[in-house]
Design a protein around this motif. Structure first.
Motif, mmCIF file in Angstrom:
data_model
loop_
_atom_site.group_PDB
_atom_site.id
_atom_site.type_symbol
_atom_site.label_atom_id
_atom_site.label_comp_id
_atom_site.label_asym_id
_atom_site.label_seq_id
_atom_site.Cartn_x
_atom_site.Cartn_y
_atom_site.Cartn_z
ATOM 1 N N ASP A 8 -3.800 8.042 -0.326
ATOM 2 C CA ASP A 8 -5.193 7.998 -0.065
ATOM 3 C C ASP A 8 -5.844 7.260 1.028
ATOM 4 O OD1 ASP A 8 -5.989 10.266 -1.623
ATOM 5 O OD2 ASP A 8 -6.227 9.141 -3.349
ATOM 6 N N VAL A 9 -6.290 7.597 2.256
ATOM 7 C CA VAL A 9 -6.760 6.805 3.383
ATOM 8 C C VAL A 9 -8.467 6.909 3.409
ATOM 9 C CG1 VAL A 9 -6.752 6.182 5.750
ATOM 10 C CG2 VAL A 9 -4.691 6.888 4.333
ATOM 11 N N VAL B 64 -12.139 1.716 4.734
ATOM 12 C CA VAL B 64 -12.462 1.434 3.262
ATOM 13 C C VAL B 64 -11.221 0.951 2.707
ATOM 14 C CG1 VAL B 64 -13.041 2.137 1.116
ATOM 15 C CG2 VAL B 64 -14.361 2.881 3.165
ATOM 16 N N THR B 65 -9.933 1.574 3.026
ATOM 17 C CA THR B 65 -8.782 1.096 2.454
ATOM 18 C C THR B 65 -7.979 0.545 3.674
ATOM 19 O OG1 THR B 65 -7.832 3.308 3.563
ATOM 20 C CG2 THR B 65 -8.344 3.212 0.995
ATOM 21 N N PRO B 66 -7.108 -0.273 3.717
ATOM 22 C CA PRO B 66 -6.530 -1.081 4.665
ATOM 23 C C PRO B 66 -6.113 -0.301 6.149
ATOM 24 C CG PRO B 66 -5.448 -1.560 2.658
ATOM 25 C CD PRO B 66 -6.360 -0.547 2.283
ATOM 26 N N GLU C 295 -4.195 -0.560 8.365
ATOM 27 C CA GLU C 295 -2.816 -0.191 8.522
ATOM 28 C C GLU C 295 -2.542 1.133 7.921
ATOM 29 O OE1 GLU C 295 -3.202 -3.278 6.358
ATOM 30 O OE2 GLU C 295 -4.004 -3.899 8.625
ATOM 31 N N LEU C 296 -3.382 1.650 6.998
ATOM 32 C CA LEU C 296 -2.789 2.784 6.415
ATOM 33 C C LEU C 296 -3.307 4.059 7.209
ATOM 34 C CD1 LEU C 296 -4.116 2.429 2.457
ATOM 35 C CD2 LEU C 296 -1.669 2.418 3.585
ATOM 36 N N ARG C 297 -4.504 3.933 8.004
ATOM 37 C CA ARG C 297 -5.068 4.771 8.978
ATOM 38 C C ARG C 297 -4.463 4.543 10.310
ATOM 39 N NH1 ARG C 297 -9.349 5.058 12.674
ATOM 40 N NH2 ARG C 297 -9.752 2.895 12.057
ATOM 41 N N VAL C 298 -4.147 3.343 10.855
ATOM 42 C CA VAL C 298 -3.949 3.258 12.234
ATOM 43 C C VAL C 298 -2.436 2.422 12.066
ATOM 44 C CG1 VAL C 298 -4.227 2.311 14.460
ATOM 45 C CG2 VAL C 298 -5.949 3.049 12.732
ATOM 46 N N PRO C 299 -1.193 2.836 11.555
ATOM 47 C CA PRO C 299 -0.369 2.156 11.785
ATOM 48 C C PRO C 299 0.238 1.463 13.038
ATOM 49 C CG PRO C 299 0.572 4.348 11.359
ATOM 50 C CD PRO C 299 -0.885 4.474 11.553
#
Length: 174
Positions: free
Chosen positions: A29-30, A57-59, A61-65
């Motif tokens: 989940d992102v 909300v989440t790190p 890096e999970l959304r924008v590697p």
């Protein structure tokens, strides 16, 4: 942000953040929140006139590697050196106040805002100005020249097939 806009005497406001998210193919989940420009009735500006904000909300890096495969471009571009935003005469003063508040920097020269680069050293300059040809803005705003930078790329070169200035994309050394 609201306080900074008020202190600059700007009428621009932003809405409360809106939740967003997705489930990646690997079942992770992102989540994020997005803050958009408020557009009250009769506003002289439009969505896209000023930036929106994405709050992870989440790190991040999970959304924008940020792996090399995602951030290295064959052109050699490594960041944004400058962006010119053309607006109509009736919007230029209001948007300069708003850009100063949004970026948190004072106007360096007429319509120029130097902000720290997101990655690495240096700055990115955002220009907010009226074009010489008033017809260019077609009712409000148009993105003008985008200049990307890259280490050791040499003299300025055109990366697109657009016209000089309006809508043109260039690459040059920092």
């Amino acid at each position: 942000m609201t306080r900074r806009l008020e202190e600059k005497g700007s009428e621009v406001r932003y809405e409360k953040p809106v939740e967003g998210g997705r489930k990646r193919p690997d079942d992770v989940d992102v989540k994020w929140e997005v803050t958009f420009l408020s557009l009250p009735d009769g506003a002289s500006y439009q969505r896209g006139t000023l930036p929106f904000f994405c709050h992870d909300v989440t790190p991040r890096e999970l959304r924008v590697p940020c792996a090399d495969a995602n951030v290295v471009h064959p052109s050699g571009a490594q960041g944004v050196k400058s962006l010119t935003i053309y607006v109509t005469e009736d919007l230029v003063q209001e948007l300069r106040k708003a850009y100063s508040a949004v970026t948190g920097v004072e106007e360096k020269s007429e319509g120029a805002f130097e902000v720290p680069s997101l990655y690495g050293d240096g700055t990115t300059t955002i220009y907010v100005k009226v074009p010489k040809d008033e017809g260019v803005t077609r009712g409000g705003l148009v993105l003008g020249e985008l200049v990307l930078w890259g280490e050791g790329v040499g003299e300025r070169k055109t990366l697109d097939v657009g016209n000089e200035g309006v809508g043109a994309i260039y690459l040059e050394s920092r």
